[in-house]
Design a protein around this motif. Sequence first.
Motif, short mmCIF file in Angstrom:
data_model
loop_
_atom_site.label_atom_id
_atom_site.label_comp_id
_atom_site.label_asym_id
_atom_site.label_seq_id
_atom_site.Cartn_x
_atom_site.Cartn_y
_atom_site.Cartn_z
N UNK A 1 6.62 -4.15 3.18
CA UNK A 1 6.20 -4.58 4.52
C UNK A 1 4.69 -4.61 4.65
N UNK A 2 4.01 -3.59 4.14
CA UNK A 2 2.55 -3.53 4.23
C UNK A 2 1.91 -4.61 3.37
N UNK A 3 2.50 -4.91 2.21
CA UNK A 3 1.95 -5.93 1.32
C UNK A 3 2.19 -7.35 1.85
N UNK A 4 3.00 -7.48 2.90
CA UNK A 4 3.26 -8.80 3.45
C UNK A 4 4.52 -9.44 2.90
N UNK A 5 5.38 -8.66 2.26
CA UNK A 5 6.62 -9.21 1.72
C UNK A 5 6.81 -8.97 0.25
N UNK A 6 5.88 -8.34 -0.41
CA UNK A 6 5.99 -8.06 -1.84
C UNK A 6 4.67 -8.23 -2.55
N UNK A 7 4.68 -8.01 -3.85
CA UNK A 7 3.47 -8.09 -4.67
C UNK A 7 3.23 -9.52 -5.11
N UNK A 8 1.99 -9.98 -4.96
CA UNK A 8 1.59 -11.34 -5.33
C UNK A 8 0.92 -11.31 -6.69
N UNK A 9 1.32 -12.16 -7.63
CA UNK A 9 0.64 -12.21 -8.93
C UNK A 9 -0.83 -12.56 -8.79
N UNK A 10 -1.64 -12.06 -9.70
CA UNK A 10 -3.09 -12.34 -9.75
C UNK A 10 -3.83 -11.81 -8.54
N UNK A 11 -3.24 -10.87 -7.81
CA UNK A 11 -3.91 -10.30 -6.64
C UNK A 11 -4.60 -9.00 -7.02
N UNK A 12 -5.65 -8.66 -6.28
CA UNK A 12 -6.38 -7.41 -6.48
C UNK A 12 -6.24 -6.58 -5.22
N UNK A 13 -5.79 -5.34 -5.37
CA UNK A 13 -5.55 -4.45 -4.24
C UNK A 13 -6.40 -3.20 -4.39
N UNK A 14 -6.89 -2.70 -3.27
CA UNK A 14 -7.68 -1.47 -3.24
C UNK A 14 -6.98 -0.48 -2.32
N UNK A 15 -6.65 0.70 -2.84
CA UNK A 15 -5.95 1.74 -2.08
C UNK A 15 -6.88 2.93 -1.94
N UNK A 16 -7.19 3.32 -0.70
CA UNK A 16 -8.07 4.45 -0.44
C UNK A 16 -7.36 5.53 0.34
N UNK A 17 -7.87 6.75 0.25
CA UNK A 17 -7.29 7.87 0.98
C UNK A 17 -7.98 9.17 0.63
N UNK A 18 -7.77 10.19 1.46
CA UNK A 18 -8.37 11.49 1.22
C UNK A 18 -7.84 12.11 -0.07
N UNK A 19 -8.60 13.00 -0.70
CA UNK A 19 -8.10 13.69 -1.90
C UNK A 19 -6.85 14.50 -1.58
N UNK A 20 -5.85 14.39 -2.46
CA UNK A 20 -4.63 15.15 -2.29
C UNK A 20 -3.67 14.61 -1.26
N UNK A 21 -3.94 13.43 -0.70
CA UNK A 21 -3.08 12.89 0.34
C UNK A 21 -1.81 12.30 -0.24
N UNK A 22 -1.83 11.93 -1.54
CA UNK A 22 -0.63 11.39 -2.18
C UNK A 22 -0.79 9.99 -2.73
N UNK A 23 -2.03 9.55 -2.98
CA UNK A 23 -2.24 8.20 -3.51
C UNK A 23 -1.61 8.03 -4.88
#
Length: 455
Positions: A80-102
Amino acid sequence: MPKPTVSYICSACAAVHKKWSGRCDACGEWNSITEEAPLSAGPTKKSLGADRGRAIALKDLATEETPPQRTKSGLSELDLVLGGGLVPASALLVGGDPGIGKSTLLLQAAASFARAGLSCVYVSGEEASAQVRMRAQRLGLSDAPVKLATETNLRDILTTLDKERPELAIIDSIQTMWADNVDSAPGSVSQVRAAAHELTTFAKRTGTAVVLVGHVTKEGQIAGPRVVEHMVDTVLYFEGERGHQFRILRAVKNRFGPADEIGVFEMTGRGLSEVTNPSALFLSERDKPAPGSAVFAGIEGTRPVLTEIQALVAPSPLGTPRRTVVGLDSGRLSTTLAVLEARCGIPFAGLDVFLNVAGGMRVTEPAADLAVAAALLSAREDVALPPDTVVFGEISLSGALRPVGQTENRLKEAQKLGFSHAIAPSRAKAGGQTGITLRHMTDLTGFVGDIFGAG
């Protein structure tokens, strides 16, 4: 300042001449030589110069193209967050506090995509292979066909990925990557920018979807240059409070789907489990009605979410009363308090004000203004709001209540969870039958008088 180089090109055979003449020496054509200025005539040697590139194919707006093929992970909240699934050739950046569960989230995502048929490579620059395998065993993911590596040398990583050509590559994290052509330490601005550029270019060139993990600063922003967020296609923030088991994955940028979409997870001993009905989860700890509590019907992305806003108002022993806010913008609280005092004659001077969004949720939309005012007044007057009522609406500086969007979706979500009444601005449009009695309010003064008998 160096004089810009001017060349003369034959329009018939494209031969380049140092000066103009009436006849081309290469093809013999007459009056075919024209003057060509360089692409860049800047004062430095770093300008593009006179070398010309290839012509770019231009298309009109009516040109139809096939939408990108998406691959679903099996984790509905992530898809849902990705917009319906993973898109080929896409670049994603995931950020979050240390130890949050990334790392836990991405390991689970890699396992889900691998089980769905994608070839996945997980590169860790922070943990040893044994640590990642121990986490996979604890989460029950040891049987997933995910290839694992631990490396920080960017050149070696790119060489390996170019050889393997996986469909998904996860780099944990971008701050640990080291490019040997950049003369600075890992984690510096130059290193992060260079590593992000190389990995994003690799994704576009080979068709591999690349996920980058990024650390965050004290202010909650992804560490490093902001240009990294402009390079990638999608930026996701993994949020949550250490004291709560809820985790929220929020899209703040998405070129392939809606931004501000959220996915809700619950941290358990077996990893992150999906929460398909976040409204019921955020309201699960509500018992009998209590003063200082108001239920807000909000919208996160395309999803309606009900959350509880809690307020506490107490006499302050300090010269300057405290204003403590968790999960909301402190500026909105200050504005609401000022409007209550200026337009409704309800002072909060000499009173400490504490405001909290239950469950570790963070609310950003202005539609929460009326729910905040209701919680504050309920706490100040020690009067509980009706337990079957939801509140939403934006408060203007004049004290008028402004309507908000998607009223019908908010009411349907409230009705689904057993609420029968709602308080909203008078111009709120609710098309269709929602099964909820809607009580309209025109301004904050009328709201205070009708609900709390004051004003």
